[in-house]
Design an enzyme around this catalytic site. Sequence first.
Site, PDB file in Angstrom:
ATOM      1  N   GLU A 137      34.109 -63.979 -14.173  1.00  0.00           N
ATOM      2  CA  GLU A 137      34.768 -63.168 -13.149  1.00  0.00           C
ATOM      3  C   GLU A 137      34.915 -61.746 -13.672  1.00  0.00           C
ATOM      4  O   GLU A 137      34.830 -61.527 -14.892  1.00  0.00           O
ATOM      5  CB  GLU A 137      36.149 -63.759 -12.828  1.00  0.00           C
ATOM      6  CG  GLU A 137      36.054 -65.173 -12.290  1.00  0.00           C
ATOM      7  CD  GLU A 137      37.400 -65.780 -11.954  1.00  0.00           C
ATOM      8  OE1 GLU A 137      38.440 -65.164 -12.262  1.00  0.00           O
ATOM      9  OE2 GLU A 137      37.396 -66.884 -11.375  1.00  0.00           O
ATOM     10  N   GLY A 141      35.831 -63.343 -18.775  1.00  0.00           N
ATOM     11  CA  GLY A 141      34.519 -63.724 -19.274  1.00  0.00           C
ATOM     12  C   GLY A 141      34.633 -64.902 -20.210  1.00  0.00           C
ATOM     13  O   GLY A 141      34.652 -66.061 -19.790  1.00  0.00           O
ATOM     14  N   SER A 142      34.747 -64.586 -21.504  1.00  0.00           N
ATOM     15  CA  SER A 142      34.840 -65.646 -22.512  1.00  0.00           C
ATOM     16  C   SER A 142      36.062 -66.543 -22.309  1.00  0.00           C
ATOM     17  O   SER A 142      36.031 -67.729 -22.632  1.00  0.00           O
ATOM     18  CB  SER A 142      34.923 -65.022 -23.907  1.00  0.00           C
ATOM     19  OG  SER A 142      33.708 -64.379 -24.207  1.00  0.00           O
ATOM     20  N   PHE A 166      28.281 -61.337 -12.797  1.00  0.00           N
ATOM     21  CA  PHE A 166      27.179 -61.683 -13.717  1.00  0.00           C
ATOM     22  C   PHE A 166      26.521 -63.000 -13.320  1.00  0.00           C
ATOM     23  O   PHE A 166      26.127 -63.783 -14.180  1.00  0.00           O
ATOM     24  CB  PHE A 166      27.666 -61.810 -15.178  1.00  0.00           C
ATOM     25  CG  PHE A 166      28.439 -60.631 -15.687  1.00  0.00           C
ATOM     26  CD1 PHE A 166      28.062 -59.336 -15.363  1.00  0.00           C
ATOM     27  CD2 PHE A 166      29.540 -60.808 -16.527  1.00  0.00           C
ATOM     28  CE1 PHE A 166      28.780 -58.237 -15.843  1.00  0.00           C
ATOM     29  CE2 PHE A 166      30.257 -59.728 -17.019  1.00  0.00           C
ATOM     30  CZ  PHE A 166      29.887 -58.436 -16.670  1.00  0.00           C
ATOM     31  N   GLU A 251      23.462 -75.463 -21.595  1.00  0.00           N
ATOM     32  CA  GLU A 251      23.136 -74.047 -21.411  1.00  0.00           C
ATOM     33  C   GLU A 251      22.893 -73.371 -22.765  1.00  0.00           C
ATOM     34  O   GLU A 251      21.958 -72.596 -22.941  1.00  0.00           O
ATOM     35  CB  GLU A 251      24.292 -73.379 -20.666  1.00  0.00           C
ATOM     36  CG  GLU A 251      24.132 -71.875 -20.513  1.00  0.00           C
ATOM     37  CD  GLU A 251      25.148 -71.259 -19.560  1.00  0.00           C
ATOM     38  OE1 GLU A 251      25.947 -72.010 -18.974  1.00  0.00           O
ATOM     39  OE2 GLU A 251      25.129 -70.032 -19.394  1.00  0.00           O
ATOM     40  N   GLN A 288       2.801 -54.488 -48.602  1.00  0.00           N
ATOM     41  CA  GLN A 288       3.676 -55.553 -49.083  1.00  0.00           C
ATOM     42  C   GLN A 288       5.048 -55.540 -48.403  1.00  0.00           C
ATOM     43  O   GLN A 288       5.614 -56.589 -48.118  1.00  0.00           O
ATOM     44  CB  GLN A 288       3.839 -55.423 -50.595  1.00  0.00           C
ATOM     45  CG  GLN A 288       4.500 -56.643 -51.200  1.00  0.00           C
ATOM     46  CD  GLN A 288       4.702 -56.481 -52.698  1.00  0.00           C
ATOM     47  OE1 GLN A 288       5.177 -55.453 -53.170  1.00  0.00           O
ATOM     48  NE2 GLN A 288       4.294 -57.480 -53.448  1.00  0.00           N
ATOM     49  N   GLY A 373      28.117 -67.749 -23.479  1.00  0.00           N
ATOM     50  CA  GLY A 373      29.065 -67.882 -24.601  1.00  0.00           C
ATOM     51  C   GLY A 373      28.671 -66.896 -25.693  1.00  0.00           C
ATOM     52  O   GLY A 373      27.589 -67.006 -26.259  1.00  0.00           O
ATOM     53  N   GLU A 376      30.804 -64.517 -30.746  1.00  0.00           N
ATOM     54  CA  GLU A 376      32.180 -64.635 -31.242  1.00  0.00           C
ATOM     55  C   GLU A 376      32.819 -65.957 -30.782  1.00  0.00           C
ATOM     56  O   GLU A 376      33.537 -66.622 -31.539  1.00  0.00           O
ATOM     57  CB  GLU A 376      33.031 -63.444 -30.772  1.00  0.00           C
ATOM     58  CG  GLU A 376      32.641 -62.124 -31.413  1.00  0.00           C
ATOM     59  CD  GLU A 376      31.283 -61.588 -30.981  1.00  0.00           C
ATOM     60  OE1 GLU A 376      30.856 -61.879 -29.835  1.00  0.00           O
ATOM     61  OE2 GLU A 376      30.620 -60.907 -31.781  1.00  0.00           O
TER      62      GLU A 376
END
Lengths: 388, 261
Positions: A137, A141-142, A166, A251, A288, A373, A376
């Site tokens: 929303e 979020g998290s 989102f 997911e 290298q 997700g 963090e």
Amino acid sequence: MDAATKTASLPPEWTDEHTMFRKTARDFVEKELAPQAEEWEANKGFSNDMFKRLGEMGFLGLGHPEEYGGLGLDYWFTVIWLEELVRSRSAGFNMAMTVQSDMATPVIADIGTEEQKQEFLAPAITGEKIAALGISEPAVGSDVANLQTTARRDGDDYIINGAKTFITNGSRADFITLGVRTGDAGFGGISLMLFPTDTKGFSVGRLLEKVGNHSSDTAELAFDNCRIPARYMLGQENMGFYYIMQNFQGERLVAALMAVAGMQMLWDDAMDYGNEREAFGRPILKFQVWRHKLVEHLTAIEAARRLTYYACDLFEREEPCVEAISMAKLYACDLAQKVVYDIQQFFGGYGYIEEYHVARAFRDLRLLTIGGGTAEIMKEIIGKGRGM
Amino acid sequence: MKIGVFLKQVPDTETKIRPAGDGSGIESGDVKWIVSPYDEFAVEAGLQLKEKSGGEVVVVSLGPARTLDAARTALAMGADRAVILDDEGFQGSDPLGTSRALAAVARKEGFDIIFCGRQAIDEDNNQVPQIVAGLLDWPHASWVNSFESEGEMATVKRPIGGGKLEVVKVRLPAVFSCTKGLNEPRYASLPGIMKAKSKPVARYTPADLELDGQVGASAAVVQLTSYQMPQARPSGRMLEGEVGDQVKELVRLLRQEAKVL
């Protein structure tokens, strides 16, 4: 038993069927998806018919039950499909399709009623109905436990008010697997509902301009007194937080698998480029500093793949897998940032030009530590699981 | 209608081929094996004919044990059954030996028509379809990119260069070697893949086909003595100076170094 103490096994054991399926998946992606990727990216979208085409091929129902048109296959078929899907080189398209098959619909298969499965799952498997998952929303979020879109019981209906953002497939979805608040504050007041988007009061606010994943539509959604029947409640009321956390596992596994496959493809691109491109009289792969850098990445990609396969194995066998999946998502998606950074550097000026896939990958892969997700949150989950 | 399809398992076109140390073959360690791409057109042609005229599609493949995987791919696409010639006695066959074996299977099975790729993409011999037709005393048309059949007659088109197509009417039974453009080979569907393993696979030995002494390395009239990488091409040389001098120098180099004049 947690992931760290479980006896090590080395899946997968690919069968002939897996190998044959990989060929079908690769041929399909290379013939029917990859040639359209440039156009999809430029037009910021693709036709809804693509859902039906993938549905017809069976790709949207690999793991879904056969009674509803799925194929009921083991998870390794999904692994193969995702590993081949990245070859479309259209991360947005891939995201749209995996939301349809592995993010918005498995929960319906798991806990939906017969009626819900017929109405939503079966047409999602054929691609006739497009699915979205609505959790995030504008203000949440998290912190899923704090989501604020409400569903208020009114007789035989629920009335929904609030906003989501989102949301992949948001502007074209026929239904949304929607997180709503039906009870008190906190995780104990959340429910999952199936929301048909032709409900009065529903509107798609605006398409969000993203850094990458341009071929997928990401939208803000508004719910203004939307009335839906109570039979669209998924599982039990106020158990939604638990279902969402369960659903996130699939997911996140998809994210880890796509990260690994995406990195491997970039790495292979770098080998081709490094053998061809010359500087100071020799192919740049002969320096290298780059050989070592690329080998370090190859080693890390292999480690990420093994960790991810380990998580897939637990997931497939329905053993406790939250820690392993969180670790795979954390590690693979974080590694992708480092790999794409170095490989873009390896490509020099061309790495900054849209004609080269690495330029797009640099934007697309950035999403991986944020979506599904954040890195963090993965660390929080792993830490909590270990009693920290 | 009994439709025979010949196919060969070859290294993936993306594989980087390296000759084995002793030159006897290629390093097969990390080679991925696929159905030769032209043979996929043959499989599709067989399946389309079956869909139109009924009957069954039988794929036939000669090679080592792993060739079964190639046949399974065709079974997953929809072929009905497979014949695998992986007996030790067939190994090392040259195109003539391979053709004898395949023609014998065609007789034993009673094929009414045979489709195969125009050539396998490993050694590119382009021999087997024609030799098989010769051994069976059947007509054949090679490099077919369009196929239609009506009863016992097939009308096919084949590219003959200069953008032109030759139209050939062929009486069945006949052998057709297929090239790009003929069709778009279908994907092996998931239900097809799941069924592939349970479809019948027959195996014949040289003795079963009454071919003792006529196939395998000992009977080969053409022998591959060694494999080598082509010589690396030297980089081009730019001539400098007045145009007249450049021309003179070019002629001198073509005569004395390249020895083409």
